[in-house]
Each structure stands twice: as structure tokens, then as C-alpha cells.
Design an enzyme around this catalytic site. Structure first.
Site, PDB file in Angstrom:
ATOM      1  N   MET A 199       0.832  -1.125  -0.151  1.00  0.00           N
ATOM      2  CA  MET A 199       0.154  -0.023   0.109  1.00  0.00           C
ATOM      3  C   MET A 199       0.865   1.168  -0.066  1.00  0.00           C
ATOM      4  O   MET A 199       0.578   2.275  -0.473  1.00  0.00           O
ATOM      5  CB  MET A 199      -0.916   0.048   1.243  1.00  0.00           C
ATOM      6  CG  MET A 199      -1.852  -0.901   0.886  1.00  0.00           C
ATOM      7  SD  MET A 199      -3.318  -0.545  -0.098  1.00  0.00           S
ATOM      8  CE  MET A 199      -4.452   0.498   0.947  1.00  0.00           C
ATOM      9  N   HIS A 204      -1.072   4.274  -2.937  1.00  0.00           N
ATOM     10  CA  HIS A 204      -2.246   4.150  -2.251  1.00  0.00           C
ATOM     11  C   HIS A 204      -2.007   5.375  -1.044  1.00  0.00           C
ATOM     12  O   HIS A 204      -2.860   6.015  -0.695  1.00  0.00           O
ATOM     13  CB  HIS A 204      -2.772   2.946  -1.909  1.00  0.00           C
ATOM     14  CG  HIS A 204      -4.408   3.018  -1.144  1.00  0.00           C
ATOM     15  ND1 HIS A 204      -4.384   3.454  -0.004  1.00  0.00           N
ATOM     16  CD2 HIS A 204      -5.393   3.018  -1.849  1.00  0.00           C
ATOM     17  CE1 HIS A 204      -5.819   3.428   0.015  1.00  0.00           C
ATOM     18  NE2 HIS A 204      -6.473   3.176  -1.075  1.00  0.00           N
ATOM     19  N   ASP A 205      -1.235   4.793  -0.354  1.00  0.00           N
ATOM     20  CA  ASP A 205      -0.859   5.598   0.961  1.00  0.00           C
ATOM     21  C   ASP A 205       0.453   6.511   0.815  1.00  0.00           C
ATOM     22  O   ASP A 205       1.045   6.877   1.710  1.00  0.00           O
ATOM     23  CB  ASP A 205      -0.503   4.529   2.232  1.00  0.00           C
ATOM     24  CG  ASP A 205      -1.762   3.732   2.446  1.00  0.00           C
ATOM     25  OD1 ASP A 205      -2.889   4.161   1.780  1.00  0.00           O
ATOM     26  OD2 ASP A 205      -1.641   2.727   3.010  1.00  0.00           O
ATOM     27  N   SER A 206       0.874   6.618  -0.355  1.00  0.00           N
ATOM     28  CA  SER A 206       1.979   7.682  -0.681  1.00  0.00           C
ATOM     29  C   SER A 206       1.800   8.427  -1.677  1.00  0.00           C
ATOM     30  O   SER A 206       0.922   9.320  -1.850  1.00  0.00           O
ATOM     31  CB  SER A 206       3.026   6.507  -0.590  1.00  0.00           C
ATOM     32  OG  SER A 206       3.017   5.792  -1.754  1.00  0.00           O
TER      33      SER A 206
END
Ligand code: NAG
Ligand code: NAG
Ligand code: NAG
Length: 301
Positions: A199, A204-206
Site C-alpha cells: 500500500m 495508495h498511501d504515498s
């Protein structure tokens, strides 16, 4: 008596439903236990394709075409793709089957995916998810030190299909990147692969910069490795969806030895979508079709 047998029937049904969602516990003790016994399979095959012998699909997350193309880490040989349905299910089932959110969705066992077509022709396949704790794991998994999201079920395109999750031999082909590395070293990679980084690495999370770096660092040595980039290898690196609304145009890049040298560095304005992925494999190996949106899609190759 009639009532009782009715009850028993019902229990039987519940039992079979439960069996189709095995390996869902995310408790670390349950994961460790299952990891010790879960089956892993590393199928290989050599079914001749008309345009390529190996098909590697890599999905990154939620980034608009304009943003991806503008990022300096991200200027390889390009091919453009306009996204239709923004998800993973579409990439293997050629339909979203009503899946519109991130929940634990299940698609009934009579619904086929590309996996059914590949197996019918003997084309080996595997799905690789970075940091999946063991083969066939159906839950979401966090980094055990930081608690940050790592592997998520929704980014595994086949995990929503009961036709996969009810079959241990198919679950055994849903593996992590540790397995990928082992298979690469042992010359045991399959012909059809779908790969998602974790992720953080998938943006998505970066950010696209992180994902671009990951892709470059991960892919560059692979493309130089004859065990990966075998003769006529096609690699498609793309995104699941744009991050904003609008035309939902996303970016896709084609790499690998199967790309004709005359096409290197060119872009193509044909309208493609996620169904093009299924169509590309179907055309190459003569798989027939799923009878879904793959029928009308343009193949990349
Ligand atoms: C990857 O999957 C294999 C097979 O299930 C498992 O033995 C291994 O521990 C996993 N690797 C990591 C880093 O989670
Ligand atoms: C994602 O993978 C990278 C290695 O590719 C690792 O350094 C990082 O810790 C992982 N992210 C999380 C949230 O675990
Ligand atoms: C774009 O791809 C299509 C096949 O999908 C092909 O017919 C066409 O020639 C390509 N165009 C260019 C400019 O490469």
C-alpha cells in the site's frame, strides 16, 4: 423431523459458504499457524502465444494520467489508456459485477474469470501481492511493526471470486513477492502474472513519486534479467483508477522484450480500458472470451 432436516440443510449451506472464505483471520497467531500449512503452487507452462509468451500486469493506485505523466520519475516509453471501470475485478473478470466499493465483496462461484480461461488452455498463472503473509491469505495485513497497511485483499483481483477462493489450488497461486523472487531464481515463473506492490509502494498511501521509484527500482533489474524478461515478454504497468473524477484517464506503459523496437518511445491514442487486459491475454493464447466487456475491448497488442 421436517423442520430438523430443514435446519440441517441450512447448516450444510452455511458450512460451504464458510469454506469459501477460508484464510480470512488477520490475528497474528492465526496467520502464523495458517502460514505453516498453507499450500503454495508454482505452476509453469509453455503454451505458445501469437504475440508474447509471458504477460506481466502490474497495478499501481489512484493516479491521474496527467499527474503520472508529469512526474519526473515517470517518463518511460508510454502508451496511453483511458480507464473505464476503476477496479481490479474488471481486469480479470471483464465486468465489475456490481463491485463498487472496498468491502469484502464476493462474486458467486458460477462467475468465471480469466483464470478459468487460462486453466482450460493450460496457461500457468499466478497473482503476486507484496507482503501477503502466506499464499491464499484472504484478509488485509498490516506491517507488524508500524501497523501501516501492507497487503489488502481488494488489490488482489481474483480474491473476490468464489470460483477462486473455494479452490485451494487456486488460492495456492495467490502469493507474495518472496515467492516471486524464489520462483524467478528457480526459473519457475508462470506465463500470466498479476502483481501489486504494498500500500505504500503502489501510491495508495504515498505518492506517484514513491510508486514511480518503486516501479523503477523493482523493474529495471528484472527487465535486464533473462530469467524474467524471456523472449517475447510483455509487461504492462498501469493504475487502477485516476485520483479525481472526470475522464478518468490513466497511464499505462508497455515494456519487455515483446514490444517491437519500432514502437519503443511511442504513444498510442486508441481507447483502451481495463477490459483490454483480459482481451490481450485472450487474443494471444486463443482463450475464447468471458462473454463480458472483454468481447468489445481493444487488445493492447
Ligand atoms: C510468503 O509466503 C510464503 C508461502 O506461504 C510464506 O512461507 C512466507 O513466510 C511469506 N513471506 C513473507 C515475507 O511474509
Ligand atoms: C512496503 O514494502 C517495502 C519494501 O518494498 C517496505 O520497505 C515497506 O516497509 C513496506 N510498507 C509497509 C507499510 O509495510
Ligand atoms: C495502436 O494500437 C493498435 C492496436 O491496439 C494498433 O492497431 C495501432 O496501429 C497502434 N497505433 C500506433 C500509432 O502504434
Amino acid at each position: 423431523m421436517a423442520l430438523l432436516s430443514g435446519c440441517l440443510t441450512l447448516l450444510g449451506l452455511v458450512g460451504s459458504v464458510a469454506a469459501q472464505t477460508q484464510y480470512t483471520s488477520t490475528a497474528s497467531s492465526a496467520v502464523a499457524k495458517a502460514a505453516a500449512t498453507a499450500l503454495t503452487l508454482s505452476p509453469t507452462s509453455n503454451v505458445a502465444g501469437s504475440k508474447f509468451e509471458r504477460f506481466v500486469q502490474i497495478f499501481l493506485e489512484n493516479t491521474d494520467y496527467q499527474k503520472a505523466i508529469a512526474d519526473s520519475e515517470y517518463r518511460p516509453d508510454t502508451d496511453r489508456m483511458r480507464a473505464g471501470p476503476p477496479n481490479y475485478v474488471a481486469a480479470v473478470g471483464a465486468n465489475t459485477f456490481g463491485v463498487t466499493d472496498d468491502g469484502f465483496r464476493r462474486i458467486g462461484s458460477s462467475t468465471k474469470s480469466i483464470v478459468d480461461l487460462l486453466e482450460a488452455k493450460g496457461v500457468s498463472w499466478s497473482v503476486y501481492g507484496e507482503d501477503q503473509p502466506y499464499s491464499g491469505f484472504e484478509g488485509n495485513w498490516v506491517n507488524q511493526k508500524t501497523g501501516k497497511a501492507d497487503y489488502v485483499r481488494k488489490h488482489n483481483p481474483v480474491m473476490s471470486f468464489d470460483s477462486v477462493t473455494s479452490d485451494v489450488n487456486r488460492l495456492a497461486k495467490c502469493k507474495n513477492l518472496t515467492m516471486f523472487d524464489k520462483e524467478l531464481a528457480a526459473n519457475k515463473l508462470p506465463q500470466w502474472m498479476f502483481i501489486t506492490p504494498n500500500m505504500t509502494n503502489d501510491a495508495h498511501d504515498s505518492s506517484i513519486t514513491v510508486a514511480g521509484k518503486w516501479a523503477r527500482n523493482w523493474l529495471t533489474p528484472l527487465l535486464a534479467n533473462p530469467k524474467f524478461n524471456i523472449d517475447r515478454t510483455l509487461v504492462i504497468l498501469t493504475f487502477d483508477e485516476g485520483s479525481t473524477t472526470g475522464t478518468n484517464q490513466i497511464y499505462a506503459v508497455l515494456l519487455g522484450s515483446a514490444v517491437p523496437s519500432a514502437k519503443v518511445g511511442t504513444t498510442n491514442s486508441t481507447r483502451y480500458n481495463h477490459y483490454s487486459l483480459t482481451k490481450t491475454a485472450e487474443d494471444n493464447w486463443g482463450l475464447g472470451s468471458l462473454g463480458q466487456n472483454d468481447v468489445g475491448a481493444s487488445a493492447f497488442f
